[in-house]
Design an enzyme around this catalytic site. Structure first.
Site, short mmCIF file in Angstrom:
data_model
loop_
_atom_site.label_atom_id
_atom_site.label_comp_id
_atom_site.label_asym_id
_atom_site.label_seq_id
_atom_site.Cartn_x
_atom_site.Cartn_y
_atom_site.Cartn_z
N ALA A 32 0.86 -1.18 0.00
CA ALA A 32 0.00 0.00 0.00
C ALA A 32 0.90 1.24 0.00
O ALA A 32 0.82 2.11 0.87
CB ALA A 32 -0.98 -0.01 1.18
N HIS A 37 7.08 5.64 1.72
CA HIS A 37 7.85 4.47 1.27
C HIS A 37 8.82 4.87 0.15
O HIS A 37 9.98 4.45 0.13
CB HIS A 37 6.92 3.39 0.71
CG HIS A 37 5.98 2.79 1.71
ND1 HIS A 37 4.62 2.93 1.63
CD2 HIS A 37 6.21 2.04 2.82
CE1 HIS A 37 4.05 2.29 2.63
NE2 HIS A 37 4.98 1.74 3.37
N GLY A 147 11.72 4.03 8.22
CA GLY A 147 11.20 5.37 8.46
C GLY A 147 11.17 5.71 9.94
O GLY A 147 10.88 4.86 10.79
N ASP A 150 7.99 5.14 12.32
CA ASP A 150 7.90 4.03 13.27
C ASP A 150 9.16 4.09 14.13
O ASP A 150 10.07 3.28 14.01
CB ASP A 150 7.80 2.71 12.51
CG ASP A 150 6.54 2.67 11.64
OD1 ASP A 150 5.48 2.39 12.18
OD2 ASP A 150 6.64 2.98 10.43
N GLN A 153 10.10 1.14 16.27
CA GLN A 153 10.53 0.02 15.41
C GLN A 153 11.99 0.18 14.99
O GLN A 153 12.76 -0.78 14.99
CB GLN A 153 9.64 -0.04 14.17
CG GLN A 153 10.13 -0.99 13.09
CD GLN A 153 9.11 -1.15 11.98
OE1 GLN A 153 8.15 -1.88 12.11
NE2 GLN A 153 9.31 -0.45 10.87
N VAL A 176 7.63 11.47 6.14
CA VAL A 176 7.02 12.23 5.04
C VAL A 176 5.56 12.46 5.40
O VAL A 176 4.86 11.55 5.86
CB VAL A 176 7.13 11.45 3.70
CG1 VAL A 176 6.43 12.21 2.59
CG2 VAL A 176 8.59 11.21 3.36
N SER A 186 0.00 3.77 5.30
CA SER A 186 -0.89 2.92 4.51
C SER A 186 -2.30 2.92 5.10
O SER A 186 -3.28 2.82 4.38
CB SER A 186 -0.35 1.49 4.47
OG SER A 186 0.96 1.49 3.98
P1 AMP Z 1 5.15 -0.24 6.39
O1 AMP Z 1 4.81 -0.62 5.00
O2 AMP Z 1 4.10 0.58 7.08
O3 AMP Z 1 5.64 -1.42 7.22
O4 AMP Z 1 6.39 0.74 6.29
C1 AMP Z 1 7.57 0.35 5.61
C2 AMP Z 1 8.65 1.35 5.93
O5 AMP Z 1 8.24 2.64 5.49
C3 AMP Z 1 8.92 1.46 7.43
O6 AMP Z 1 10.31 1.58 7.65
C4 AMP Z 1 8.18 2.72 7.81
O7 AMP Z 1 8.72 3.37 8.94
C5 AMP Z 1 8.38 3.55 6.55
N1 AMP Z 1 7.36 4.60 6.48
C6 AMP Z 1 6.02 4.44 6.57
N2 AMP Z 1 5.40 5.64 6.52
C7 AMP Z 1 6.37 6.56 6.40
C8 AMP Z 1 6.37 8.00 6.31
N3 AMP Z 1 5.26 8.70 6.35
N4 AMP Z 1 7.57 8.62 6.21
C9 AMP Z 1 8.73 7.91 6.19
N5 AMP Z 1 8.79 6.58 6.27
C10 AMP Z 1 7.63 5.91 6.38
#
Ligand code: AMP
Length: 279
Positions: A32, A37, A147, A150, A153, A176, A186
């Site tokens: 998503a 991302h 990112g 999180d 994380q 972002v 997402s």
């Molecule tokens: P996810 O698909 O939610 O597991 O996120 C995948 C990666 O994208 C993780 O390292 C998140 O921290 C990063 N991420 C998600 N949203 C953002 C955002 N708004 N800005 C920067 N990184 C992000």
């Protein structure tokens, strides 16, 4: 861009670039995809010869079954977005590929996981470490991008890399945001137009908290944030915490740390959103 479904295929594809000394960067995602991302993918491609992205909705990190069931899955759109990015390989395994048998490993994160997300989502970070360690084993990247959205994380992953003695550089990337300040996620896809507008109060509260730090004590600032967010009837705070950015433990006075972070989890209707700011 090559789409890869198995660990075997992935390792075969990366063998020649690796042997010829190319650096491999990796961005794990659950799909998503949004601009948050893509900021990671762009940076990964800039800083490495080869950029690998994974899309895998990891069941072991969902403590809430309904959250797993309703998690947005938009693989075709994601692949279209990645094709236009600098991604070289996208790894899209099935659940059986990553978990041919149940993963019974239990990690010890030295108290990083007993607060905030860890306290409210039991087992979440253990599941994150299970999948990220398996993905690291499959990709064997030189650098991996996560990112700061999180924030907890990121600390957990750094701790896991240290524990497992992995030779992987973990790179944190800035949050972002939507034009209205809402941190991209997402899960935002599940917000109505009105909820999306109201949810911007979460980041506005964090920005204002940074200003108010000078004039308020830690506990006062926390209370102010909770009230500011809960005043909007569509929002409900799950937690607001002010912590030391390294240990992630709550602080009670400003002089306990030179790296104070405010972290929040807020329900907007059914959707659980997180955000944070360095104060
Ligand atoms: P996810 O698909 O939610 O597991 O996120 C995948 C990666 O994208 C993780 O390292 C998140 O921290 C990063 N991420 C998600 N949203 C953002 C955002 N708004 N800005 C920067 N990184 C992000």
């Amino acid at each position: 861009m090559k789409i890869i479904y198995t660990i075997f295929e992935l390792q075969k594809s990366l063998q020649i670039p690796r042997q010829s000394g190319k650096t491999i960067g990796f961005v794990p995602t659950m799909g998503a995809l949004h601009e948050g991302h893509i900021s990671l993918v762009t940076r990964c491609a800039e800083e490495n010869d080869i950029c690998v992205v994974s899309i895998f909705v990891n069941p072991t990190q969902f403590n809430n079954k309904n959250d797993l069931l309703t998690y947005p899955r938009t693989l075709d759109i994601d692949l279209g977005i990645l094709k236009k990015s600098k991604c070289d390989f996208v790894f899209v395994p099935e659940v059986n590929e990553m978990y041919p048998e149940p993963d019974m490993r239990k990690f010890d994160f030295e108290n990083l996981d007993i607060v905030m997300e860890g306290a409210h989502r039991p087992g979440h970070f253990n599941g994150v470490a299970q999948i990220v360690s398996k993905l690291f084993e499959a990709v064997k990247p030189d650098q991996a991008y996560f990112g700061e959205k999180d924030f907890q994380q990121l600390a957990i992953i750094r701790n896991m890399v240290k524990q497992l003695n992995l030779n992987i550089k973990i790179i944190g990337c800035p949050i972002v945001r939507e034009p209205n300040g809402l941190a991209m996620s997402s899960r935002n896809a599940r917000l109505s137009e009105e909820e999306r507008k109201k949810a911007s109060l979460i980041s506005q509260t964090l920005f204002k908290a940074k200003e108010l730090k000078k004039e308020k004590k830690v506990e006062e600032l926390k209370e102010w944030m909770i009230t500011a967010i809960n005043n909007e009837s569509m929002l409900k705070v799950e937690y607001v915490d002010i912590v030391d950015g390294n240990s992630l433990q709550s602080i009670s006075t400003w002089d306990e740390t030179d790296f104070p972070m405010a972290c929040v989890a807020v329900f907007c209707g059914e959707v659980r959103l997180i955000d944070n700011i360095s104060l």
